[in-house]
Design a protein around this motif. Structure first.
Motif, PDB file in Angstrom:
ATOM      1  N   ILE A  65      49.655  14.878 -18.648  1.00 29.21           N
ATOM      2  CA  ILE A  65      48.890  15.664 -18.175  1.00 29.21           C
ATOM      3  C   ILE A  65      47.985  14.981 -17.560  1.00 29.21           C
ATOM      4  CG2 ILE A  65      49.359  17.331 -19.968  1.00 29.21           C
ATOM      5  CD1 ILE A  65      46.803  16.494 -21.691  1.00 29.21           C
ATOM      6  N   GLU A  66      47.015  15.622 -16.635  1.00 31.41           N
ATOM      7  CA  GLU A  66      45.809  15.007 -16.131  1.00 31.41           C
ATOM      8  C   GLU A  66      44.551  16.139 -16.011  1.00 31.41           C
ATOM      9  OE1 GLU A  66      45.629  12.245 -12.429  1.00 31.41           O
ATOM     10  OE2 GLU A  66      44.846  14.123 -11.860  1.00 31.41           O
ATOM     11  N   TYR A  67      43.431  15.591 -16.492  1.00 32.08           N
ATOM     12  CA  TYR A  67      42.458  16.699 -16.581  1.00 32.08           C
ATOM     13  C   TYR A  67      41.185  16.019 -15.727  1.00 32.08           C
ATOM     14  CZ  TYR A  67      38.433  19.174 -18.479  1.00 32.08           C
ATOM     15  OH  TYR A  67      37.202  20.107 -18.550  1.00 32.08           O
ATOM     16  N   GLU A  68      40.723  16.776 -14.759  1.00 31.44           N
ATOM     17  CA  GLU A  68      39.863  16.303 -14.039  1.00 31.44           C
ATOM     18  C   GLU A  68      38.459  17.034 -14.554  1.00 31.44           C
ATOM     19  OE1 GLU A  68      38.242  16.879  -9.174  1.00 31.44           O
ATOM     20  OE2 GLU A  68      40.338  16.916  -9.771  1.00 31.44           O
ATOM     21  N   TYR A  69      37.743  16.037 -15.083  1.00 27.48           N
ATOM     22  CA  TYR A  69      36.116  16.308 -15.555  1.00 27.48           C
ATOM     23  C   TYR A  69      35.215  16.884 -14.517  1.00 27.48           C
ATOM     24  CZ  TYR A  69      31.959  16.481 -18.239  1.00 27.48           C
ATOM     25  OH  TYR A  69      30.588  16.686 -18.562  1.00 27.48           O
ATOM     26  N   ASP A  70      35.303  16.229 -13.343  1.00 27.85           N
ATOM     27  CA  ASP A  70      34.617  16.285 -12.313  1.00 27.85           C
ATOM     28  C   ASP A  70      35.139  15.389 -11.155  1.00 27.85           C
ATOM     29  OD1 ASP A  70      33.360  13.526 -12.313  1.00 27.85           O
ATOM     30  OD2 ASP A  70      31.784  14.287 -13.714  1.00 27.85           O
ATOM     31  N   PRO A  71      34.781  15.537  -9.985  1.00 27.91           N
ATOM     32  CA  PRO A  71      35.404  14.704  -8.858  1.00 27.91           C
ATOM     33  C   PRO A  71      35.588  13.134  -8.840  1.00 27.91           C
ATOM     34  CG  PRO A  71      34.289  16.441  -7.915  1.00 27.91           C
ATOM     35  CD  PRO A  71      33.825  16.426  -9.456  1.00 27.91           C
ATOM     36  N   PHE A 110      40.827  12.266 -16.892  1.00 30.81           N
ATOM     37  CA  PHE A 110      41.529  11.581 -18.155  1.00 30.81           C
ATOM     38  C   PHE A 110      43.019  12.234 -17.994  1.00 30.81           C
ATOM     39  CE2 PHE A 110      37.014  12.962 -19.191  1.00 30.81           C
ATOM     40  CZ  PHE A 110      36.763  11.848 -19.795  1.00 30.81           C
ATOM     41  N   SER A 111      43.824  11.176 -18.161  1.00 28.69           N
ATOM     42  CA  SER A 111      45.329  11.446 -18.387  1.00 28.69           C
ATOM     43  C   SER A 111      45.744  10.822 -19.526  1.00 28.69           C
ATOM     44  CB  SER A 111      45.811  10.662 -17.068  1.00 28.69           C
ATOM     45  OG  SER A 111      45.591   9.400 -17.000  1.00 28.69           O
ATOM     46  N   ALA A 112      47.070  11.494 -19.574  1.00 24.91           N
ATOM     47  CA  ALA A 112      47.836  10.915 -20.966  1.00 24.91           C
ATOM     48  C   ALA A 112      49.147  11.061 -20.640  1.00 24.91           C
ATOM     49  CB  ALA A 112      47.330  11.599 -22.406  1.00 24.91           C
ATOM     50  N   LEU A 124      53.393   5.097 -24.467  1.00 23.62           N
ATOM     51  CA  LEU A 124      52.179   6.215 -24.349  1.00 23.62           C
ATOM     52  C   LEU A 124      51.254   5.529 -23.767  1.00 23.62           C
ATOM     53  CD1 LEU A 124      50.927   8.577 -25.593  1.00 23.62           C
ATOM     54  CD2 LEU A 124      50.152   7.184 -27.580  1.00 23.62           C
ATOM     55  N   TYR A 125      50.721   6.212 -22.643  1.00 20.19           N
ATOM     56  CA  TYR A 125      49.706   5.815 -21.860  1.00 20.19           C
ATOM     57  C   TYR A 125      48.400   6.768 -21.889  1.00 20.19           C
ATOM     58  CZ  TYR A 125      53.439   2.826 -19.616  1.00 20.19           C
ATOM     59  OH  TYR A 125      54.301   1.905 -19.450  1.00 20.19           O
ATOM     60  N   LEU A 126      47.254   5.938 -22.003  1.00 19.32           N
ATOM     61  CA  LEU A 126      46.054   6.941 -21.931  1.00 19.32           C
ATOM     62  C   LEU A 126      45.219   6.155 -20.952  1.00 19.32           C
ATOM     63  CD1 LEU A 126      45.287   7.139 -25.882  1.00 19.32           C
ATOM     64  CD2 LEU A 126      46.355   9.008 -24.223  1.00 19.32           C
TER      65      LEU A 126
END
Length: 199
Positions: free
Chosen positions: A109-115, A119-121, A196-198
């Motif tokens: 998954i990848e989450y874009e907090y702002d441009p 964050f990704s895991a 596992l990658y963070l």
């Protein structure tokens, strides 16, 4: 206790990704593995002596499950006394080995907090391989004892051949290893190394 694992395999995969919303991206991959060579080993080594250090005793106990293009030679007592690569093994045999199949999955998954901040895991290679061909398993259960060198014999060295015998007895690894091994050909399965990658 000395666990050891080694796996050599090829991977085919089908990947998929989807934007769940403006900020969240999900991805996954289904994988098929084809094992080339594999080893799963678990051994216990013990070293003992007495209060006067008159001797050194070494014990080796464990089990090895493996798949690979090798031949085991066995002596009259039923112990393994040699391991050699198949004489007719070729590069094409290695490249087109598809007889040890397995399945696996990747998730991320990848989450874009702002441009400027994301964050990704991800979890990679969550799966297993079944080893069906060129299998061999070795049961290890052996002991060896070295009683040391007789210092008085060094005075007459090299005339006294007992010194040579004492020195030869130091090299107990081959005797301990080969005399302790009995062969088998059980099928087995092993898990792939999960990552596992963070970020």
């Amino acid at each position: 206790n000395i666990p050891f694992s080694l796996k050599n395999y090829t991977t085919w995969q089908l990947s998929y990704s989807k934007e769940l919303n403006d900020k969240l991206l999900f991805g996954a991959a289904a994988k098929i593995y084809f094992g080339k060579n594999g080893i799963n080993a678990d051994a216990n080594i013990s070293i003992v002596t007495d209060s006067l250090y008159d001797y050194i005793g070494i014990g080796l106990e464990g089990n090895v499950l493996a798949s690979g293009p090798v031949d085991l030679s066995v002596n009259d007592a039923g112990f393994v006394d040699g391991i050699e690569l198949h004489s007719d093994y070729s590069l094409s045999d290695y490249l087109f080995q598809f007889r040890n199949p397995g399945l696996g999955m990747d998730f991320g998954i990848e989450y874009e907090y702002d441009p400027r901040l994301k964050f990704s895991a991800s979890i990679i290679d969550l799966g297993f391989i079944t080893w069906l061909t060129d299998n061999f398993n070795i049961n290890i259960d052996g002991k060896s004892r070295w009683n040391g060198l007789e210092i008085s014999n060094l005075v007459n060295f090299p005339k006294d051949e007992t010194v040579i015998e004492d020195l030869e007895n130091i090299s107990i690894a081959d005797t301990l290893f080969y005399s302790a091994m009995t062969p088998g050909d059980d099928l087995f399965a092993s898990v792939t190394p999960v990552k596992l990658y963070l970020a």
